[in-house]
Design a protein around this motif. Structure first.
Motif, PDB file in Angstrom:
ATOM      1  N   PHE A  27      35.583  46.829  70.214  1.00 52.82           N
ATOM      2  CA  PHE A  27      35.322  46.453  68.827  1.00 52.82           C
ATOM      3  C   PHE A  27      35.040  44.950  68.809  1.00 52.82           C
ATOM      4  N   THR A  28      34.589  44.450  67.656  1.00 56.63           N
ATOM      5  CA  THR A  28      34.259  43.038  67.496  1.00 56.63           C
ATOM      6  C   THR A  28      35.304  42.387  66.595  1.00 56.63           C
ATOM      7  N   VAL A  29      35.930  41.325  67.085  1.00 51.05           N
ATOM      8  CA  VAL A  29      37.061  40.726  66.358  1.00 51.05           C
ATOM      9  C   VAL A  29      36.672  40.178  64.998  1.00 51.05           C
ATOM     10  N   THR A  30      35.404  39.798  64.835  1.00 50.88           N
ATOM     11  CA  THR A  30      34.984  39.229  63.564  1.00 50.88           C
ATOM     12  C   THR A  30      34.615  40.284  62.525  1.00 50.88           C
ATOM     13  N   ARG A  31      34.728  41.547  62.890  1.00 47.01           N
ATOM     14  CA  ARG A  31      34.380  42.624  61.958  1.00 47.01           C
ATOM     15  C   ARG A  31      35.585  43.444  61.534  1.00 47.01           C
ATOM     16  N   VAL A  32      36.754  43.015  61.923  1.00 49.49           N
ATOM     17  CA  VAL A  32      37.985  43.698  61.537  1.00 49.49           C
ATOM     18  C   VAL A  32      38.993  42.631  61.113  1.00 49.49           C
ATOM     19  N   ASP A  33      40.092  43.055  60.563  1.00 53.44           N
ATOM     20  CA  ASP A  33      41.219  42.156  60.337  1.00 53.44           C
ATOM     21  C   ASP A  33      42.000  42.069  61.649  1.00 53.44           C
ATOM     22  N   MET A  34      42.261  40.843  62.093  1.00 51.17           N
ATOM     23  CA  MET A  34      43.052  40.643  63.301  1.00 51.17           C
ATOM     24  C   MET A  34      44.424  40.113  62.898  1.00 51.17           C
ATOM     25  N   LEU A  35      45.446  40.627  63.545  1.00 52.05           N
ATOM     26  CA  LEU A  35      46.814  40.294  63.180  1.00 52.05           C
ATOM     27  C   LEU A  35      47.629  39.953  64.430  1.00 52.05           C
ATOM     28  N   TRP A  36      48.510  38.996  64.259  1.00 53.90           N
ATOM     29  CA  TRP A  36      49.497  38.669  65.279  1.00 53.90           C
ATOM     30  C   TRP A  36      50.886  38.999  64.732  1.00 53.90           C
ATOM     31  N   TYR A  37      51.639  39.728  65.509  1.00 52.45           N
ATOM     32  CA  TYR A  37      53.026  40.053  65.207  1.00 52.45           C
ATOM     33  C   TYR A  37      53.918  39.453  66.282  1.00 52.45           C
ATOM     34  N   TYR A 100      52.451  40.011  69.836  1.00 54.36           N
ATOM     35  CA  TYR A 100      51.483  41.094  69.961  1.00 54.36           C
ATOM     36  C   TYR A 100      50.323  40.877  68.996  1.00 54.36           C
ATOM     37  N   CYS A 101      49.150  41.275  69.410  1.00 50.54           N
ATOM     38  CA  CYS A 101      48.018  41.276  68.491  1.00 50.54           C
ATOM     39  C   CYS A 101      47.585  42.724  68.238  1.00 50.54           C
ATOM     40  N   THR A 102      46.928  42.899  67.117  1.00 52.25           N
ATOM     41  CA  THR A 102      46.386  44.208  66.783  1.00 52.25           C
ATOM     42  C   THR A 102      45.263  44.031  65.789  1.00 52.25           C
ATOM     43  N   LEU A 103      44.597  45.112  65.450  1.00 50.41           N
ATOM     44  CA  LEU A 103      43.507  45.074  64.492  1.00 50.41           C
ATOM     45  C   LEU A 103      43.800  46.037  63.361  1.00 50.41           C
ATOM     46  N   ARG A 104      43.128  45.809  62.279  1.00 51.55           N
ATOM     47  CA  ARG A 104      43.226  46.703  61.146  1.00 51.55           C
ATOM     48  C   ARG A 104      41.833  46.898  60.584  1.00 51.55           C
ATOM     49  N   SER A 105      41.417  48.155  60.548  1.00 55.13           N
ATOM     50  CA  SER A 105      40.079  48.459  60.055  1.00 55.13           C
ATOM     51  C   SER A 105      39.987  49.955  59.776  1.00 55.13           C
ATOM     52  N   PRO A 106      39.333  50.334  58.676  1.00 52.84           N
ATOM     53  CA  PRO A 106      39.142  51.769  58.417  1.00 52.84           C
ATOM     54  C   PRO A 106      38.238  52.435  59.448  1.00 52.84           C
ATOM     55  N   PHE A 108      38.536  51.968  62.616  1.00 54.20           N
ATOM     56  CA  PHE A 108      39.384  52.289  63.773  1.00 54.20           C
ATOM     57  C   PHE A 108      40.784  52.660  63.297  1.00 54.20           C
ATOM     58  N   PRO A 109      40.944  53.835  62.757  1.00 53.35           N
ATOM     59  CA  PRO A 109      42.277  54.249  62.301  1.00 53.35           C
ATOM     60  C   PRO A 109      43.242  54.392  63.469  1.00 53.35           C
ATOM     61  N   GLY A 110      44.480  54.165  63.207  1.00 56.39           N
ATOM     62  CA  GLY A 110      45.483  54.283  64.256  1.00 56.39           C
ATOM     63  C   GLY A 110      46.055  52.927  64.619  1.00 56.39           C
ATOM     64  N   ASP A 111      46.978  52.929  65.536  1.00 57.86           N
ATOM     65  CA  ASP A 111      47.654  51.720  65.996  1.00 57.86           C
ATOM     66  C   ASP A 111      47.168  51.344  67.393  1.00 57.86           C
ATOM     67  N   TYR A 112      46.857  50.080  67.542  1.00 59.42           N
ATOM     68  CA  TYR A 112      46.392  49.576  68.825  1.00 59.42           C
ATOM     69  C   TYR A 112      47.217  48.345  69.178  1.00 59.42           C
ATOM     70  N   TRP A 113      47.987  48.452  70.229  1.00 62.29           N
ATOM     71  CA  TRP A 113      48.847  47.355  70.660  1.00 62.29           C
ATOM     72  C   TRP A 113      48.638  47.072  72.134  1.00 62.29           C
ATOM     73  N   GLY A 114      48.740  45.797  72.475  1.00 70.01           N
ATOM     74  CA  GLY A 114      48.726  45.428  73.875  1.00 70.01           C
ATOM     75  C   GLY A 114      50.141  45.436  74.427  1.00 70.01           C
ATOM     76  N   GLN A 115      50.281  44.858  75.599  1.00 72.74           N
ATOM     77  CA  GLN A 115      51.590  44.812  76.252  1.00 72.74           C
ATOM     78  C   GLN A 115      52.445  43.658  75.734  1.00 72.74           C
ATOM     79  N   GLY A 116      51.816  42.770  74.975  1.00 69.43           N
ATOM     80  CA  GLY A 116      52.541  41.625  74.433  1.00 69.43           C
ATOM     81  C   GLY A 116      52.611  40.477  75.425  1.00 69.43           C
ATOM     82  N   THR A 117      52.938  39.310  74.912  1.00 63.34           N
ATOM     83  CA  THR A 117      53.139  38.141  75.752  1.00 63.34           C
ATOM     84  C   THR A 117      54.394  37.425  75.256  1.00 63.34           C
ATOM     85  N   ARG A 118      55.248  37.052  76.171  1.00 65.74           N
ATOM     86  CA  ARG A 118      56.555  36.501  75.814  1.00 65.74           C
ATOM     87  C   ARG A 118      56.494  34.991  75.667  1.00 65.74           C
ATOM     88  N   VAL A 119      57.036  34.525  74.566  1.00 69.30           N
ATOM     89  CA  VAL A 119      57.163  33.087  74.296  1.00 69.30           C
ATOM     90  C   VAL A 119      58.650  32.751  74.239  1.00 69.30           C
TER      91      VAL A 119
END
Length: 123
Positions: A27-37, A100-106, A108-119
């Motif tokens: 997907f293209t990051v500029t065409r969806v909502d991108m979120l950091w959790y 973690y980052c993820t996207l939100r867009s109609p 691409f329904p569903g949840d998409y998560w990476g493995q995360g990065t520890r700070v």
């Protein structure tokens, strides 16, 4: 296939900075909502920052932040590299968490998560 992969975490002293990256594919990051959790040990996952890639011209590109990070964190997008960034400045021990980052867009329904990065913010 939609995929996100976070990187850039590490150990930093209080007051330091880190740049987290979220590499996107499928997907293209500029065409969806991108979120950091983030999720701290023993706590629920919380929304840290988001940037709108949808909703029309008055909303597109608008970034919002959790009160705890506003003024210190900045979310941005690199269209050429298809990466979402989280610039973190003036880090505090309470910022210690898995991010973690993820996207939100109609599209691409569903949840998409990476493995995360520890700070870890500690002296």
């Amino acid at each position: 296939q939609v995929h996100v992969a976070e990187s850039g975490g590490g150990l930093v002293q209080p007051g330091g900075s880190l740049l987290l990256s979220c590499a996107a594919s499928g997907f293209t990051v500029t065409r969806v909502d991108m979120l950091w959790y983030r999720q701290a040990p023993g706590k629920e996952r919380e929304l840290v920052a988001q940037i709108r890639g949808s909703g029309g011209p008055t909303i597109y590109g608008r970034a919002t932040y959790a009160d705890s990070v506003r003024g210190r964190f900045t979310i941005s997008l690199d269209n050429a590299k298809n990466i979402a960034y989280l610039h973190m400045n003036n880090l505090k021990p309470e910022d210690t968490a898995d991010y973690y980052c993820t996207l939100r867009s109609p599209v691409f329904p569903g949840d998409y998560w990476g493995q995360g990065t520890r700070v870890t913010v500690s002296s």
